[in-house]
Scaffold this motif. Structure first.
Motif, short mmCIF file in Angstrom:
data_model
loop_
_atom_site.label_atom_id
_atom_site.label_comp_id
_atom_site.label_asym_id
_atom_site.label_seq_id
_atom_site.Cartn_x
_atom_site.Cartn_y
_atom_site.Cartn_z
N PRO A 167 -11.76 -20.01 -8.07
CA PRO A 167 -11.56 -19.60 -6.67
C PRO A 167 -10.27 -20.21 -6.13
CG PRO A 167 -13.80 -20.38 -7.02
CD PRO A 167 -13.03 -20.73 -8.24
N ARG A 168 -9.45 -19.38 -5.52
CA ARG A 168 -8.15 -19.80 -5.00
C ARG A 168 -7.85 -19.08 -3.70
NH1 ARG A 168 -5.12 -24.19 -6.78
NH2 ARG A 168 -4.44 -24.01 -8.95
N ASP A 169 -6.97 -19.68 -2.89
CA ASP A 169 -6.29 -18.99 -1.81
C ASP A 169 -4.81 -18.97 -2.15
OD1 ASP A 169 -8.63 -18.57 -0.46
OD2 ASP A 169 -8.09 -19.74 1.31
N PHE A 170 -4.11 -17.96 -1.60
CA PHE A 170 -2.70 -17.74 -1.95
C PHE A 170 -1.88 -17.48 -0.69
CE2 PHE A 170 -5.45 -16.30 -5.35
CZ PHE A 170 -4.90 -16.86 -6.48
N VAL A 171 -0.71 -18.07 -0.65
CA VAL A 171 0.22 -17.85 0.45
C VAL A 171 1.59 -17.52 -0.14
CG1 VAL A 171 1.36 -18.84 2.48
CG2 VAL A 171 -1.03 -19.43 1.97
#
Length: 262
Positions: A7-11
């Motif tokens: 699980p990751r968030d990306f910017v």
């Protein structure tokens, strides 16, 4: 090869000032990255508390992708936007998928799991190990996780993050002064250690570790590993690595951390 979802968030940050702006905001030398290269970095407060751990991937001359932990993407985006001022770059949350390939190659190299591994984005791969297996590898490797080993009580050096995510030769960024002062003049009071915990019941977060009746640390993560329990925790630096700690009536042995990451 073994594969797990991560699980990751990306910017995403792109524009003519993307490189110089990121260089002024995070702890590692992102301007030195070649296209396709990556590095770990930290987004910090002025007092050097971790806002978010990052992996910075340079997708193009003026195009970067920040990989952070699940749930931190909007926080990273808003802080970078708030500090952008006149910098010419666009900052936006992006949607991607991430998988860890243990024993793989050709992706974003990661040392989080103590074995050769890469992180691949937006690939249709079938997981062969579950989240619990990946968590055990993280704990054995001594890798800190936001919300467990990383919070506003912890300095980067206590979690070993200075060795993997800080360039001490680069210019100023938020938190740089206390980071440098601690590195060159000071010492930490506690360090992150891998723990082997007796018993079958997982300890609570922040459970106290004692030596000779005195509190010397706390447990930050734990998971079942075969017939035992492996965990991470902070222990005061004066406590010898061979000392057997107590968690209530249970024994806790300290295991050697893996060799420092290159």
């Amino acid at each position: 090869m073994r594969i797990a979802r991560r699980p990751r968030d990306f910017v995403g940050i792109r524009g003519p000032d993307a490189a110089s702006y990121l260089q002024a905001m995070v702890s590692n030398d992102v301007e030195a990255l070649g296209i396709g290269d990556s590095c770990e970095a930290l987004l910090l407060t002025a007092k050097a508390r971790v806002i978010a751990p990052l992996v910075v991937l340079r997708r193009g001359v003026d195009d970067f992708l920040l990989l952070t932990e699940d749930g931190l993407g909007e926080r990273v985006r808003s802080i970078l936007l708030r500090s952008r001022f006149a910098a010419k770059c666009e900052i936006a949350v992006e949607q991607h998928t991430s998988s860890v390939v243990l024993g793989g190659s050709g992706g974003i190299r990661t040392t989080d799991y103590g074995v050769p591994a890469v992180e691949v984005l937006d690939e249709e791969v079938e997981p062969s190990i579950d989240d619990a297996d990946l968590e055990v590898l993280r704990l054995r490797a001594g890798t800190p996780r936001f919300g467990h080993e990383i919070d506003d009580r912890v300095l980067p050096a206590e979690a070993g993050l200075d060795a993997r995510a800080v360039d001490f030769e680069k210019g100023c960024y938020p938190g740089q002064e206390p980071i440098a002062r601690q590195h060159y003049r000071g010492r930490v009071n506690r360090t992150l250690r891998v723990l082997q915990i007796d018993g079958e019941e997982l300890p609570e977060y922040d459970a106290e570790l004692q030596l000779e009746g005195k509190v010397v640390g706390r447990v930050t993560s734990a998971a079942r590993d075969g017939d035992g329990i492996v965990g991470l925790g902070y222990v005061r630096v004066e406590v010898p690595g061979e000392a057997v700690l107590r968690l209530g009536a249970r024994s806790v042995r300290q295991l050697d951390l893996p060799s420092p990451r290159p």
